[in-house]
Design a protein around this motif. Sequence first.
Motif, PDB file in Angstrom:
ATOM      1  N   UNK A   1      -7.846  18.705  -0.303  1.00 55.67           N
ATOM      2  CA  UNK A   1      -8.069  19.451   0.918  1.00 55.67           C
ATOM      3  C   UNK A   1      -7.242  20.725   0.864  1.00 55.67           C
ATOM      4  N   UNK A   2      -7.543  21.642   1.762  1.00 51.14           N
ATOM      5  CA  UNK A   2      -6.745  22.861   1.858  1.00 51.14           C
ATOM      6  C   UNK A   2      -5.511  22.623   2.707  1.00 51.14           C
ATOM      7  N   UNK A   3      -5.518  21.536   3.492  1.00 46.62           N
ATOM      8  CA  UNK A   3      -4.445  21.235   4.436  1.00 46.62           C
ATOM      9  C   UNK A   3      -3.827  19.875   4.132  1.00 46.62           C
ATOM     10  N   UNK A   4      -2.559  19.669   4.471  1.00 50.03           N
ATOM     11  CA  UNK A   4      -1.968  18.338   4.311  1.00 50.03           C
ATOM     12  C   UNK A   4      -2.497  17.380   5.376  1.00 50.03           C
TER      13      UNK A   4
ATOM     14  N   UNK B   1      -6.987  30.389  -5.945  1.00 50.21           N
ATOM     15  CA  UNK B   1      -7.364  30.706  -4.570  1.00 50.21           C
ATOM     16  C   UNK B   1      -6.247  30.452  -3.570  1.00 50.21           C
ATOM     17  N   UNK B   2      -5.078  30.052  -4.020  1.00 51.58           N
ATOM     18  CA  UNK B   2      -3.966  29.774  -3.112  1.00 51.58           C
ATOM     19  C   UNK B   2      -3.343  28.429  -3.416  1.00 51.58           C
ATOM     20  N   UNK B   3      -4.029  27.355  -3.061  1.00 49.39           N
ATOM     21  CA  UNK B   3      -3.489  26.034  -3.344  1.00 49.39           C
ATOM     22  C   UNK B   3      -4.381  24.937  -2.812  1.00 49.39           C
ATOM     23  N   UNK B   4      -4.130  23.722  -3.289  1.00 46.12           N
ATOM     24  CA  UNK B   4      -4.894  22.568  -2.870  1.00 46.12           C
ATOM     25  C   UNK B   4      -3.922  21.399  -2.673  1.00 46.12           C
ATOM     26  N   UNK B   5      -4.190  20.595  -1.655  1.00 54.49           N
ATOM     27  CA  UNK B   5      -3.401  19.402  -1.380  1.00 54.49           C
ATOM     28  C   UNK B   5      -4.203  18.194  -1.851  1.00 54.49           C
ATOM     29  N   UNK B   6      -3.622  17.399  -2.727  1.00 52.82           N
ATOM     30  CA  UNK B   6      -4.261  16.175  -3.217  1.00 52.82           C
ATOM     31  C   UNK B   6      -3.604  14.984  -2.543  1.00 52.82           C
ATOM     32  N   UNK B   7      -4.412  14.116  -1.950  1.00 52.28           N
ATOM     33  CA  UNK B   7      -3.897  12.926  -1.289  1.00 52.28           C
ATOM     34  C   UNK B   7      -4.397  11.658  -1.965  1.00 52.28           C
ATOM     35  N   UNK B   8      -3.543  10.624  -1.996  1.00 52.05           N
ATOM     36  CA  UNK B   8      -3.893   9.358  -2.622  1.00 52.05           C
ATOM     37  C   UNK B   8      -3.363   8.211  -1.772  1.00 52.05           C
TER      38      UNK B   8
ATOM     39  N   UNK C   1       0.862  -1.175   0.000  1.00 51.77           N
ATOM     40  CA  UNK C   1       0.000   0.000   0.000  1.00 51.77           C
ATOM     41  C   UNK C   1       0.901   1.227   0.000  1.00 51.77           C
ATOM     42  N   UNK C   2       0.441   2.309  -0.614  1.00 52.16           N
ATOM     43  CA  UNK C   2       1.218   3.545  -0.599  1.00 52.16           C
ATOM     44  C   UNK C   2       0.306   4.729  -0.279  1.00 52.16           C
ATOM     45  N   UNK C   3       0.916   5.763   0.291  1.00 50.71           N
ATOM     46  CA  UNK C   3       0.220   7.016   0.571  1.00 50.71           C
ATOM     47  C   UNK C   3       1.090   8.145   0.051  1.00 50.71           C
ATOM     48  N   UNK C   4       0.497   9.043  -0.720  1.00 49.43           N
ATOM     49  CA  UNK C   4       1.238  10.212  -1.195  1.00 49.43           C
ATOM     50  C   UNK C   4       0.306  11.410  -1.209  1.00 49.43           C
ATOM     51  N   UNK C   5       0.906  12.567  -1.124  1.00 48.96           N
ATOM     52  CA  UNK C   5       0.129  13.798  -1.273  1.00 48.96           C
ATOM     53  C   UNK C   5       1.023  14.850  -1.905  1.00 48.96           C
ATOM     54  N   UNK C   6       0.391  15.779  -2.590  1.00 51.89           N
ATOM     55  CA  UNK C   6       1.124  16.833  -3.268  1.00 51.89           C
ATOM     56  C   UNK C   6       0.349  18.128  -3.251  1.00 51.89           C
ATOM     57  N   UNK C   7       1.044  19.226  -3.405  1.00 57.02           N
ATOM     58  CA  UNK C   7       0.449  20.556  -3.382  1.00 57.02           C
ATOM     59  C   UNK C   7       0.462  21.134  -4.788  1.00 57.02           C
ATOM     60  N   UNK C   8      -0.651  21.737  -5.202  1.00 56.96           N
ATOM     61  CA  UNK C   8      -0.755  22.426  -6.489  1.00 56.96           C
ATOM     62  C   UNK C   8      -1.276  23.831  -6.252  1.00 56.96           C
TER      63      UNK C   8
END
Length: 179
Positions: free
Chosen positions: A150-153, A76-83, A65-72
């Motif tokens: 999300x807006x936050x990590x 409006x500022x930015x968004x954190x995408x998590x997978x 299993x893996x977990x990753x997240x990134x900021x774009x």
Amino acid sequence: MESTTIGHFGQSMGIGYPVRLLLIPADRLEVVMPSPQAAWEIKGYDIQLQPETVCTHLKFRPKQCSFSEGFSRTPDGGVVSGVIETRLTSPDGLLMTWLMTASLVRWVAIVQLQDESGWLVGTPELPLVLTWSKVSGTPNDVRISLNGQNWLPAVAMKELNFETLGEGEFSIDFDLSFH
């Protein structure tokens, strides 16, 4: 669109890989999030489940299993995408039925890594969505993904205790069943 990886847990020894997930229906959960000035950590008692909440417990061997997240950046500022991703081999009819049902639920996940650290991924307001797919030519290979923005990590969790979080009446142990 600019993108920067801010967290990928996948060292070669498997220490940073998820070994356990707790999936909580987002509509059955309240979370006291840390203030922006805090260290982005919460304790187990900052999470309140409604009575008789049934959670899904998933166990994995390292590297399954893996977990990753990134900021774009956004206007409006930015968004954190998590997978959160995993793969099943030889899923049976009961599991496929569960996947169909689970894909209709919005989730918050608690991810436990091999080093016993933990992360809260998603929130009741901005939950994760479960999707799955089969790969052509390999009918016994099903890929599962939990995605969210999300807006936050993800928030680090202290005092991670899976036994006290939810009833856990339904459990899938990938560790034994699928490998």
